[in-house]
Design a protein around this motif. Sequence first.
Motif, PDB file in Angstrom:
ATOM      1  N   GLN A 186      29.728   1.740  51.605  1.00 13.72           N
ATOM      2  CA  GLN A 186      29.985   1.826  50.165  1.00 13.72           C
ATOM      3  C   GLN A 186      28.721   2.229  49.417  1.00 13.72           C
ATOM      4  OE1 GLN A 186      31.540  -1.987  49.109  1.00 13.72           O
ATOM      5  NE2 GLN A 186      33.621  -1.482  49.795  1.00 13.72           N
ATOM      6  N   ALA A 187      27.578   1.686  49.818  1.00 11.33           N
ATOM      7  CA  ALA A 187      26.321   2.035  49.161  1.00 11.33           C
ATOM      8  C   ALA A 187      25.996   3.508  49.373  1.00 11.33           C
ATOM      9  CB  ALA A 187      25.188   1.148  49.679  1.00 11.33           C
ATOM     10  N   ASN A 188      26.193   3.989  50.599  1.00  8.34           N
ATOM     11  CA  ASN A 188      25.931   5.408  50.873  1.00  8.34           C
ATOM     12  C   ASN A 188      26.873   6.296  50.083  1.00  8.34           C
ATOM     13  OD1 ASN A 188      23.852   4.861  52.609  1.00  8.34           O
ATOM     14  ND2 ASN A 188      25.129   4.947  54.443  1.00  8.34           N
ATOM     15  N   SER A 189      28.128   5.889  49.975  1.00  2.95           N
ATOM     16  CA  SER A 189      29.108   6.666  49.214  1.00  2.95           C
ATOM     17  C   SER A 189      28.711   6.725  47.744  1.00  2.95           C
ATOM     18  CB  SER A 189      30.492   6.061  49.365  1.00  2.95           C
ATOM     19  OG  SER A 189      31.406   6.723  48.535  1.00  2.95           O
ATOM     20  N   ALA A 190      28.293   5.593  47.187  1.00  2.00           N
ATOM     21  CA  ALA A 190      27.871   5.554  45.785  1.00  2.00           C
ATOM     22  C   ALA A 190      26.625   6.401  45.586  1.00  2.00           C
ATOM     23  CB  ALA A 190      27.616   4.117  45.352  1.00  2.00           C
ATOM     24  N   ARG A 191      25.704   6.350  46.553  1.00  2.69           N
ATOM     25  CA  ARG A 191      24.480   7.145  46.445  1.00  2.69           C
ATOM     26  C   ARG A 191      24.799   8.635  46.481  1.00  2.69           C
ATOM     27  NH1 ARG A 191      21.412   5.823  51.028  1.00  2.69           N
ATOM     28  NH2 ARG A 191      21.561   3.703  50.272  1.00  2.69           N
ATOM     29  N   ASP A 192      25.735   9.031  47.349  1.00  2.73           N
ATOM     30  CA  ASP A 192      26.137  10.437  47.424  1.00  2.73           C
ATOM     31  C   ASP A 192      26.781  10.892  46.124  1.00  2.73           C
ATOM     32  OD1 ASP A 192      25.164  10.613  49.971  1.00  2.73           O
ATOM     33  OD2 ASP A 192      27.131  10.360  50.941  1.00  2.73           O
ATOM     34  N   GLU A 193      27.625  10.034  45.533  1.00  2.82           N
ATOM     35  CA  GLU A 193      28.242  10.392  44.252  1.00  2.82           C
ATOM     36  C   GLU A 193      27.193  10.493  43.164  1.00  2.82           C
ATOM     37  OE1 GLU A 193      31.855   8.733  42.479  1.00  2.82           O
ATOM     38  OE2 GLU A 193      32.312   8.057  44.498  1.00  2.82           O
ATOM     39  N   SER A 194      26.211   9.599  43.188  1.00  6.21           N
ATOM     40  CA  SER A 194      25.135   9.648  42.204  1.00  6.21           C
ATOM     41  C   SER A 194      24.350  10.943  42.348  1.00  6.21           C
ATOM     42  CB  SER A 194      24.216   8.445  42.366  1.00  6.21           C
ATOM     43  OG  SER A 194      23.160   8.496  41.444  1.00  6.21           O
ATOM     44  N   ASN A 195      24.062  11.343  43.601  1.00  6.35           N
ATOM     45  CA  ASN A 195      23.363  12.607  43.829  1.00  6.35           C
ATOM     46  C   ASN A 195      24.200  13.779  43.346  1.00  6.35           C
ATOM     47  OD1 ASN A 195      21.134  11.369  44.917  1.00  6.35           O
ATOM     48  ND2 ASN A 195      21.833  11.589  47.027  1.00  6.35           N
ATOM     49  N   THR A 196      25.516  13.695  43.554  1.00  5.23           N
ATOM     50  CA  THR A 196      26.397  14.753  43.070  1.00  5.23           C
ATOM     51  C   THR A 196      26.307  14.843  41.554  1.00  5.23           C
ATOM     52  OG1 THR A 196      27.893  14.406  44.905  1.00  5.23           O
ATOM     53  CG2 THR A 196      28.776  15.574  43.016  1.00  5.23           C
ATOM     54  N   GLY A 197      26.303  13.699  40.887  1.00 11.39           N
ATOM     55  CA  GLY A 197      26.180  13.679  39.427  1.00 11.39           C
ATOM     56  C   GLY A 197      24.854  14.263  38.974  1.00 11.39           C
ATOM     57  N   ASP A 198      23.788  13.911  39.682  1.00 17.20           N
ATOM     58  CA  ASP A 198      22.471  14.443  39.331  1.00 17.20           C
ATOM     59  C   ASP A 198      22.422  15.954  39.497  1.00 17.20           C
ATOM     60  OD1 ASP A 198      21.658  11.880  38.811  1.00 17.20           O
ATOM     61  OD2 ASP A 198      20.558  11.630  40.694  1.00 17.20           O
ATOM     62  N   ARG A 199      23.024  16.442  40.588  1.00 16.11           N
ATOM     63  CA  ARG A 199      23.050  17.893  40.800  1.00 16.11           C
ATOM     64  C   ARG A 199      23.878  18.585  39.736  1.00 16.11           C
ATOM     65  NH1 ARG A 199      25.263  17.568  46.147  1.00 16.11           N
ATOM     66  NH2 ARG A 199      23.991  15.905  46.952  1.00 16.11           N
ATOM     67  N   LEU A 200      24.958  17.948  39.317  1.00 18.89           N
ATOM     68  CA  LEU A 200      25.810  18.520  38.279  1.00 18.89           C
ATOM     69  C   LEU A 200      25.066  18.587  36.948  1.00 18.89           C
ATOM     70  CD1 LEU A 200      28.661  19.633  38.225  1.00 18.89           C
ATOM     71  CD2 LEU A 200      29.477  17.371  37.573  1.00 18.89           C
ATOM     72  N   VAL A 201      24.279  17.561  36.655  1.00 18.24           N
ATOM     73  CA  VAL A 201      23.474  17.576  35.427  1.00 18.24           C
ATOM     74  C   VAL A 201      22.446  18.700  35.483  1.00 18.24           C
ATOM     75  CG1 VAL A 201      21.763  16.297  34.087  1.00 18.24           C
ATOM     76  CG2 VAL A 201      23.823  15.146  34.874  1.00 18.24           C
ATOM     77  N   ARG A 202      21.761  18.834  36.615  1.00 15.04           N
ATOM     78  CA  ARG A 202      20.754  19.897  36.736  1.00 15.04           C
ATOM     79  C   ARG A 202      21.378  21.280  36.592  1.00 15.04           C
ATOM     80  NH1 ARG A 202      18.679  16.801  41.537  1.00 15.04           N
ATOM     81  NH2 ARG A 202      17.077  15.453  40.671  1.00 15.04           N
ATOM     82  N   ALA A 203      22.511  21.481  37.249  1.00 14.85           N
ATOM     83  CA  ALA A 203      23.193  22.774  37.146  1.00 14.85           C
ATOM     84  C   ALA A 203      23.664  23.015  35.717  1.00 14.85           C
ATOM     85  CB  ALA A 203      24.378  22.825  38.102  1.00 14.85           C
ATOM     86  N   GLY A 204      24.157  21.972  35.062  1.00 15.07           N
ATOM     87  CA  GLY A 204      24.598  22.099  33.676  1.00 15.07           C
ATOM     88  C   GLY A 204      23.465  22.481  32.741  1.00 15.07           C
ATOM     89  N   VAL A 205      22.299  21.909  32.968  1.00 17.43           N
ATOM     90  CA  VAL A 205      21.131  22.244  32.139  1.00 17.43           C
ATOM     91  C   VAL A 205      20.749  23.707  32.330  1.00 17.43           C
ATOM     92  CG1 VAL A 205      18.657  21.809  31.855  1.00 17.43           C
ATOM     93  CG2 VAL A 205      20.250  19.903  31.979  1.00 17.43           C
ATOM     94  N   ILE A 206      20.779  24.168  33.569  1.00 17.41           N
ATOM     95  CA  ILE A 206      20.432  25.570  33.836  1.00 17.41           C
ATOM     96  C   ILE A 206      21.441  26.504  33.179  1.00 17.41           C
ATOM     97  CG2 ILE A 206      20.263  27.311  35.668  1.00 17.41           C
ATOM     98  CD1 ILE A 206      19.107  25.017  37.440  1.00 17.41           C
TER      99      ILE A 206
END
Length: 86
Positions: A6-26
């Motif tokens: 569960q922790a790994n799954s949450a971490r992966d989703e968090s990374n996905t969110g972070d990548r989405l924010v970075r892509a959105g900023v670009i």
Amino acid sequence: MSNETQANSARDESNTGDRLVRAGVIVFFVGALATLVTVAPLFLHTTPFPPVAYAVCMLMGVGFLMAGAGVVTSVAAQRRAERAAG
């Protein structure tokens, strides 16, 4: 082992969110640059760009929505991780 998964799954989703924010900023900044480029001829009294160029300006809104979706995804992953931990 269930907690680790569960922790790994949450971490992966968090990374996905972070990548989405970075892509959105670009994407947002590409749209902002396109807006400046398409508005410049209006102030310089030159021939305006074709309507397709104005459509590229819509990337500002798309980037804003992408970044917002990334923030929501990260918040949801963090809440899920907190609930699982406590």
